[in-house]
Design an enzyme around this catalytic site. Sequence first.
Site, PDB file in Angstrom:
ATOM      1  N   ASP A 158       0.828  -1.194   0.000  1.00  0.00           N
ATOM      2  CA  ASP A 158       0.000   0.000   0.000  1.00  0.00           C
ATOM      3  C   ASP A 158       0.872   1.257   0.000  1.00  0.00           C
ATOM      4  O   ASP A 158       0.620   2.224  -0.723  1.00  0.00           O
ATOM      5  CB  ASP A 158      -0.870  -0.073   1.262  1.00  0.00           C
ATOM      6  CG  ASP A 158      -1.972   0.948   1.226  1.00  0.00           C
ATOM      7  OD1 ASP A 158      -2.715   0.960   0.234  1.00  0.00           O
ATOM      8  OD2 ASP A 158      -2.071   1.745   2.189  1.00  0.00           O
ATOM      9  N   LYS A 170       1.399   4.264  -2.897  1.00  0.00           N
ATOM     10  CA  LYS A 170       1.322   5.710  -2.643  1.00  0.00           C
ATOM     11  C   LYS A 170       2.564   6.404  -3.178  1.00  0.00           C
ATOM     12  O   LYS A 170       2.484   7.510  -3.729  1.00  0.00           O
ATOM     13  CB  LYS A 170       1.146   5.977  -1.148  1.00  0.00           C
ATOM     14  CG  LYS A 170      -0.217   5.525  -0.636  1.00  0.00           C
ATOM     15  CD  LYS A 170      -0.329   5.678   0.869  1.00  0.00           C
ATOM     16  CE  LYS A 170      -1.681   5.164   1.352  1.00  0.00           C
ATOM     17  NZ  LYS A 170      -1.746   5.030   2.802  1.00  0.00           N
TER      18      LYS A 170
END
Length: 823
Positions: free
Chosen positions: A680, A684
């Site tokens: 994750d 980003k």
Amino acid sequence: MSDSWKVHKFGGSSVADAACMARVAAILEADPAPSLAVVLSAARGVTDALLNLIAAAERQEDVEQGLEAVRNRHVDMATELCDPHAASEFIHELDADCRDIASILHGVRLTRAASGKTRDLVAGFGEIWSTKLFARHLGGRGKRKAVQWVDAREIVQVAWNALGPSVQWESSRARAAGLRGHDHPATLVITGYIARDPKGLQTTLGRNGSDFSASIFADLLDATEICIWTDVDGVLSADPRRVPDATVIDSLSYHEAMELAYFGAKVIHPQTMAPAVEKRIPIWIRNTFAPDKPGTLICESPVSSHAVKGITSIERIALVNVEGAGMIGVPGTAERLFGALRDEGVSVILISQGSSEHSICFAVPEADSALTERTVRQAFDTELRQGQIQNVDLVSGCSILSVVGDGMAGTPGIAAAVFGALAGAGVNIRAIAQGSSERNISAVIDERQSTRALRAVHARFYLSPHTVSIGLIGPGTVGGVLLEQLASQRERLLRDFHLDLRVRGILTSKRMLLSDTSLTMSDWRATASSGQPADIVAFEEHIHAEHIPHTVILDCSASSTVADQYPRWLGKGIHIATPNKKANSGALDLYTRVVEARRAAGSHYLYEATVGAGLPIIVTLRDLRETGDEIKRIEGIFSGTLAYLFNVWDGTQPFSTVVRDAKAKGFTEPDPRDDLSGMDVARKLVILGREMGLQLELADVALEGLIPPALATCPPEEFMNRLGELDAPMLARLHSAQKSGRVLRYVAALDAASRKASVGLVELERSHPFANINLTDNIVQFVTSRYHQNPLVVQGPGAGPAVTAGGVFADLLRVCAYLGAKL
Ligand code: ADP
Ligand code: ASP
Ligand code: MG
């Protein structure tokens, strides 16, 4: 002699039946003016019915029943409104007229053709009947003085020419003298629509001509005021059938009213104004069905603060473009073109010529398109053959949208606002014209987009709210909270900012709920197991409704199938606001297509919540870049979960205990591996990298996950059971850091020059900013040309449904502001 006249005109809808006529009588009785001239239209639909009878006779169809129906309608009204004697008198005259009509129709059936005169004669009976009937009714009530029926054919004389009916004032005035000669107040009930021609034969003033009759009589009687009664509260800022939010305009200048009428506002006939303007007679437009409302005043110098008064459209238009170098600097080209069209009786509605004179573009009624094309080709036959004119191009299916207002003259930015609103609604403009008076800006657009365009422009000028059609995908943790936030702010946004946000559809991977108005979370809950099976294309079509100017999809799913649709949506002008990372961190190809589609269609794609939830991270990065700063390095803690774990864990308890505890508090994903894998965070970093202009892929990120390979693929429960396997290696890392007085933090870093991207555990000094954040805070540090010694830092809670939903909501409002809403 009574020398102060007031004219009332009631349209077909105001005299549609007996109840309507009684209402009209009451309105007149309430008027204290002693002398009234009351012009009436035919009862609603009667003129059409009579004209249809002629057309039917031409086709040799049976017309008896139709005529009988028209007769019976009037018989019923007379029976209800008049005393028996007056009613039978009326019916007697009516029957005589119907016999005349029947024989005319018989003749038409035999010859299969009706002349213009025949048509005028038959069409005019509607007004004769409505007025004869009404005069008897009003007289019978006994409250108005000296009620007298007036046949306008005895008075108004007009000659028809290319511009329409032209009043022969001198002869008409002479005939009107008798009307004015009363010693006592009188109430004249006058037939609208019909007149006599110079030979004394019956003619009409054209469709909707009763308005014109009213102002002709106002002129002839030197009236002080005209009141046009209809079935709406006045002149509205747009056709209420197309723009339901249209509002009543309190006052208009004659010019504005004329312009609105010319460009399609059906409420008043353009010619009506001419005699009134000449004599500066004020005109009121009022509602027969709501006589308490003030209505619209049309006069010489109205007081109004609005620069734009109304927006209209004319449908079924064809746009013609005549193009060729041979026209440049050749005097008289336009005159030849429009002269030829005039000779053929084609009315040109709008003209636009570029200053290079290389092309002339004009609009005509679509019904005249074949004739127009033929006429233009003939007129420029030589030029076309010699190649001086390359092309005569005709596009049908167009519509002209006009924005009208005296205040536009000299107010900069109106045109920009009109075209901005059209662009924002994805409406393509084919031609533009602005009269030199600057009272009108017109744009030729695709007819299919006309309602949408009207609404968008109408909303832009604050004449009605900005309506946004919203589709929400993924009503889960974030999506659900967002729906609640939207529902709680809906009223306020509507009231304070005229912003009407309508959630018209909710979609999950399995089902969807669609609505024409607006849904809330409770609607969604109430239909928990119902709704329709999910169909993303049907969903998109419903949300992207033709009649609503703006569409925004809020994608709160984490689905790459949904992200795959973005290029198509953006290409169609659908705007997107999303916390879904898939499009921006997946295959570079998808990202590129998203960016290209957005640029090409001018749609908006906002995804602030993909990094740091509601924190202003992407917007900061974009502002820096757009103002010319150079981003050298981005570094930070991008995961609230990992921030929490390393903030809390000091080695006094096993790492697995801290993870279990965080999971129990809801700080991790249901399967904590989604956080611990670092994937994750890597996504980003890719999103920010691409925002910096780097062509970064996930594979370019050196990713150090925290999950041993043996635990990477087992089922979630097994993983939780074997969580303890993480403890020993993690503790070793912590001890190594602690030995040099440092702490462990899970950090993402990207260096622009080397394009090096890394995500993983690092040892940091205790004084480092990343070592001093709270709980689940995110922190991002930008090192740029401007912020090089002391980096720019954005820090704060970067996870959780409320702040993430808030971030998406803020993006949605940003889109609305781009579309012209004044927030
Ligand atoms: P009447 O029967 O009174 O002559 P019309 O049907 O000719 O009435 O015209 C009134 C209608 O015009 C209204 O009912 C409305 O639907 C339509 N209309 C179109 N544009 C406008 C506008 N800008 N303002 C008011 N009414 C409009
Ligand atoms: N009755 C005529 C028409 O329908 C005139 C009018 O109503 O103004 O066109
Ligand atoms: Mg009318």
